[in-house]
Design a protein around this motif. Structure first.
Motif, PDB file in Angstrom:
ATOM      1  N   PHE A 116      39.030  74.173   5.172  1.00  0.00           N
ATOM      2  CA  PHE A 116      37.813  73.357   5.087  1.00  0.00           C
ATOM      3  C   PHE A 116      37.469  72.645   6.404  1.00  0.00           C
ATOM      4  CE2 PHE A 116      39.555  72.925   0.647  1.00  0.00           C
ATOM      5  CZ  PHE A 116      38.602  73.689   0.028  1.00  0.00           C
ATOM      6  N   GLN A 120      34.722  75.793  14.574  1.00  0.00           N
ATOM      7  CA  GLN A 120      34.454  77.041  15.279  1.00  0.00           C
ATOM      8  C   GLN A 120      34.812  76.934  16.751  1.00  0.00           C
ATOM      9  OE1 GLN A 120      30.158  77.063  14.462  1.00  0.00           O
ATOM     10  NE2 GLN A 120      29.791  77.084  16.645  1.00  0.00           N
ATOM     11  N   TRP A 123      31.495  81.248  21.815  1.00  0.00           N
ATOM     12  CA  TRP A 123      31.714  82.464  22.583  1.00  0.00           C
ATOM     13  C   TRP A 123      32.246  82.122  23.971  1.00  0.00           C
ATOM     14  CZ3 TRP A 123      31.705  87.022  20.317  1.00  0.00           C
ATOM     15  CH2 TRP A 123      30.999  87.162  19.120  1.00  0.00           C
ATOM     16  N   GLU A 153      37.986  87.642   6.290  1.00  0.00           N
ATOM     17  CA  GLU A 153      36.637  87.345   6.764  1.00  0.00           C
ATOM     18  C   GLU A 153      36.235  85.899   6.466  1.00  0.00           C
ATOM     19  OE1 GLU A 153      35.159  90.075   3.362  1.00  0.00           O
ATOM     20  OE2 GLU A 153      33.367  89.005   3.972  1.00  0.00           O
ATOM     21  N   PHE A 154      37.034  85.207   5.633  1.00  0.00           N
ATOM     22  CA  PHE A 154      36.629  83.887   5.137  1.00  0.00           C
ATOM     23  C   PHE A 154      37.251  82.711   5.888  1.00  0.00           C
ATOM     24  CE2 PHE A 154      36.739  86.812   1.421  1.00  0.00           C
ATOM     25  CZ  PHE A 154      35.370  86.910   1.247  1.00  0.00           C
ATOM     26  N   THR A 159      36.534  86.764  16.458  1.00  0.00           N
ATOM     27  CA  THR A 159      35.493  87.792  16.472  1.00  0.00           C
ATOM     28  C   THR A 159      35.279  88.250  17.909  1.00  0.00           C
ATOM     29  OG1 THR A 159      34.432  86.869  14.508  1.00  0.00           O
ATOM     30  CG2 THR A 159      33.087  88.293  15.902  1.00  0.00           C
ATOM     31  N   SER A 216      36.038  91.712  13.711  1.00  0.00           N
ATOM     32  CA  SER A 216      37.020  90.656  13.432  1.00  0.00           C
ATOM     33  C   SER A 216      38.275  91.316  12.893  1.00  0.00           C
ATOM     34  CB  SER A 216      36.477  89.674  12.388  1.00  0.00           C
ATOM     35  OG  SER A 216      35.424  88.906  12.894  1.00  0.00           O
ATOM     36  N   LYS A 218      41.515  91.840  11.046  1.00  0.00           N
ATOM     37  CA  LYS A 218      42.081  91.102   9.906  1.00  0.00           C
ATOM     38  C   LYS A 218      43.388  91.755   9.492  1.00  0.00           C
ATOM     39  CE  LYS A 218      37.323  90.762   8.375  1.00  0.00           C
ATOM     40  NZ  LYS A 218      36.848  91.993   9.095  1.00  0.00           N
ATOM     41  N   SER A 234      34.742  84.679  19.899  1.00  0.00           N
ATOM     42  CA  SER A 234      34.444  83.397  19.277  1.00  0.00           C
ATOM     43  C   SER A 234      35.182  83.386  17.958  1.00  0.00           C
ATOM     44  CB  SER A 234      32.942  83.252  19.046  1.00  0.00           C
ATOM     45  OG  SER A 234      32.506  84.201  18.082  1.00  0.00           O
ATOM     46  N   SER A 235      35.098  82.281  17.242  1.00  0.00           N
ATOM     47  CA  SER A 235      35.556  82.313  15.850  1.00  0.00           C
ATOM     48  C   SER A 235      34.807  81.266  15.060  1.00  0.00           C
ATOM     49  CB  SER A 235      37.073  82.131  15.743  1.00  0.00           C
ATOM     50  OG  SER A 235      37.472  80.836  16.051  1.00  0.00           O
ATOM     51  N   ALA A 236      34.490  81.636  13.838  1.00  0.00           N
ATOM     52  CA  ALA A 236      33.736  80.746  12.955  1.00  0.00           C
ATOM     53  C   ALA A 236      34.644  79.624  12.467  1.00  0.00           C
ATOM     54  CB  ALA A 236      33.184  81.526  11.768  1.00  0.00           C
ATOM     55  N   ILE A 239      35.698  77.655   6.521  1.00  0.00           N
ATOM     56  CA  ILE A 239      35.120  76.984   5.347  1.00  0.00           C
ATOM     57  C   ILE A 239      35.939  77.270   4.098  1.00  0.00           C
ATOM     58  CG2 ILE A 239      32.771  76.989   6.264  1.00  0.00           C
ATOM     59  CD1 ILE A 239      32.170  79.303   4.292  1.00  0.00           C
ATOM     60  N   PRO A 241      39.372  77.577   1.527  1.00  0.00           N
ATOM     61  CA  PRO A 241      40.482  76.685   1.183  1.00  0.00           C
ATOM     62  C   PRO A 241      41.822  77.149   1.763  1.00  0.00           C
ATOM     63  CG  PRO A 241      39.392  77.588  -0.791  1.00  0.00           C
ATOM     64  CD  PRO A 241      38.937  78.382   0.374  1.00  0.00           C
ATOM     65  N   PHE A 242      41.802  78.203   2.595  1.00  0.00           N
ATOM     66  CA  PHE A 242      43.040  78.807   3.057  1.00  0.00           C
ATOM     67  C   PHE A 242      43.198  78.631   4.569  1.00  0.00           C
ATOM     68  CE2 PHE A 242      41.374  81.493  -0.485  1.00  0.00           C
ATOM     69  CZ  PHE A 242      42.181  80.931  -1.466  1.00  0.00           C
TER      70      PHE A 242
ATOM     71  N   PHE B 154      29.443  88.507   9.889  1.00  0.00           N
ATOM     72  CA  PHE B 154      29.363  87.735  11.130  1.00  0.00           C
ATOM     73  C   PHE B 154      28.229  86.719  11.169  1.00  0.00           C
ATOM     74  CE2 PHE B 154      30.963  92.041  12.252  1.00  0.00           C
ATOM     75  CZ  PHE B 154      32.268  91.672  12.526  1.00  0.00           C
ATOM     76  N   ILE B 239      27.527  82.227  13.929  1.00  0.00           N
ATOM     77  CA  ILE B 239      27.954  82.232  15.333  1.00  0.00           C
ATOM     78  C   ILE B 239      27.505  83.516  16.025  1.00  0.00           C
ATOM     79  CG2 ILE B 239      29.948  80.737  14.941  1.00  0.00           C
ATOM     80  CD1 ILE B 239      31.695  83.283  15.141  1.00  0.00           C
TER      81      ILE B 239
END
Lengths: 280, 280
Positions: A116, A120, A123, A153-154, A159, A216, A218, A234-236, A239, A241-242, B154, B239
């Motif tokens: 949570f 991010q 880039w 992806e979550f 990326t 990305s 994984k 970059s990375s988001a 969001i 719960p993990f 993405f 992003i």
């Protein structure tokens, strides 16, 4: 530490086949499955991590919220257990294959990406920081990410723009001033936060992403991601719960050690000991 | 407007087969391919969008940066072309199948999710806003998202906890005060921004996500995503260099129209005209 097929103690390994080496040269990254390293890597790391995260030190960087741990640097210097991981034959062997030289660890860290809360990363390319900040004159480094959690992806995966490492230095001029929320921190903190000091122009990112796509990588906990210091990434935010924690080791060629920097960054950002590592 | 197999003018359609209806009831969402709607939906929308985005109005909500357009509300009231889309036989037919009643549009908007700039939306359920803010007493509504761009992993896709709609209302107490960056805005703006007014406890989100998993429905522009007003969802920031715009129509049952609200929200948030829509 348990030894696996990845290498007996002290052995000089060439664990990457020609396809993987070609993939790294072409795409700027390669993802390896968890069985690439001994199985107890995750246990060893999990055992030291609570103490690493709890220790208030300049090497520990918080998120903008001022409480969540974002990163802790210099683990290969401060923690013998992590230092040992950097010398695993499979890792050292793979990095030596890619760089064609003896290597040492210039920088290490754990990035937490808390559930949570993990923010991010904009880039950027990594190498410009080591060139400008540390006087490392060639991009002859390899990033090694050890996934401490499953990356999906979550939960804010890295990326990449595949192949962007071949473009060389993409960043424009550096951005003056300190990023929001870190105004009172020492100047080198600007090189560690979510607001990138060396920014790549949006049109450059867009053109490259349209041409090369985005990816990305994984995989389950224990997966190993090798990536080039000039790959645009970059990375988001996380969001989910993990948690998405990973260890990052930046290996440099011993023939590429820092030169001519009057005021080097702290040891936990730029290791002054540039001696070739020997496998465990 | 071009007619497709999705329905001739004025026809009453039942476009969803029993499997899709069952999937919606079980998972709280269903994704339909672009051929579900006439092919010129994207052209019609693209033609009006520049004017929609350029118009300074209370129905236009900006991102925290104060310049990027985040959302524009009330499009089915302000734009005849968008009003016509809400009456497409395939859409009306599908929503009627799910609600078992005549329907009207309670709310509509476009969410832009601009490249590099579109912000995240925290975990929330939609229905609590319509219950508390608008006096809609049953969750007999259906969200319809029309993808105006390809949605990928993405560019900040909607992320669902499948099946969470079956849990009913999950939010704790509402959060006092206005969200950061919107302090001078009217109170109802708090229901529209990235900081959710009705927050679900992190432990509740984690438990549900561990049990049910997470899913981000993805597809090409023109895809249609139907989702339940009580499904727990969020979306990451964009992003990527690629826009992720979508139209959102909130259909309500005519027998479920707002009741007993002394000060209704503006018309562009809660349509006071609750007359059954007829297919085009």
């Amino acid at each position: 530490m348990t030894q696996t097929a990845a290498g007996a103690s002290g052995e000089l390994l060439q664990p990457l086949g020609p396809e993987l080496i070609e993939q790294y040269r072409r795409d700027g990254y390669v993802l390896l499955p968890p069985d690439f390293l001994p199985r107890d890597v995750l246990d060893v790391t999990a055992a030291v991590m609570p103490e690493v995260l709890a220790e208030d030190s300049p090497a520990r960087i918080l998120e903008r919220d001022g409480s969540t741990v974002r990163s802790v640097y210099g683990l290969h210097r401060s923690r013998p257990e992590i230092s040992a991981l950097t010398r695993l034959p499979a890792l050292l062997g793979a990095v030596r294959q890619l760089l064609g030289d003896d290597v040492y660890v210039h920088q290490s860290k754990v990035n937490i990406k808390a559930p949570f809360a993990g923010d991010q990363w904009e880039w950027h390319q990594d190498y410009v920081y080591w060139l400008q900040g540390d006087g490392i004159h060639r991009p002859d480094l390899v990033n090694v990410a050890v996934f401490l959690d499953e990356v999906t992806e979550f939960n804010g995966p890295l990326t990449f723009v595949p192949g962007s490492h071949a473009e060389g230095l993409l960043a424009g001029a550096d951005v003056d001033g300190m990023p929001l929320g870190y105004e009172d921190a020492p100047a080198w903190v600007a090189t560690l936060t979510a607001d990138e000091k060396f920014q790549v122009r949006p049109s450059v990112i867009e053109d490259l992403a349209r041409t090369n796509g985005l990816v990305s990588p994984k995989g389950p906990a224990g997966s190993i991601l090798l990536f080039h210091p000039n790959i645009l990434h970059s990375s988001a935010a996380n969001i989910s719960p993990f948690r998405r924690a990973m260890l990052l080791f930046v290996y440099n060629s011993v023939s590429n050690s820092p030169q001519g920097i009057a005021e080097p960054r702290p040891d936990f950002l730029a290791d002054p000991e540039t001696v070739a590592l020997q496998p465990l």
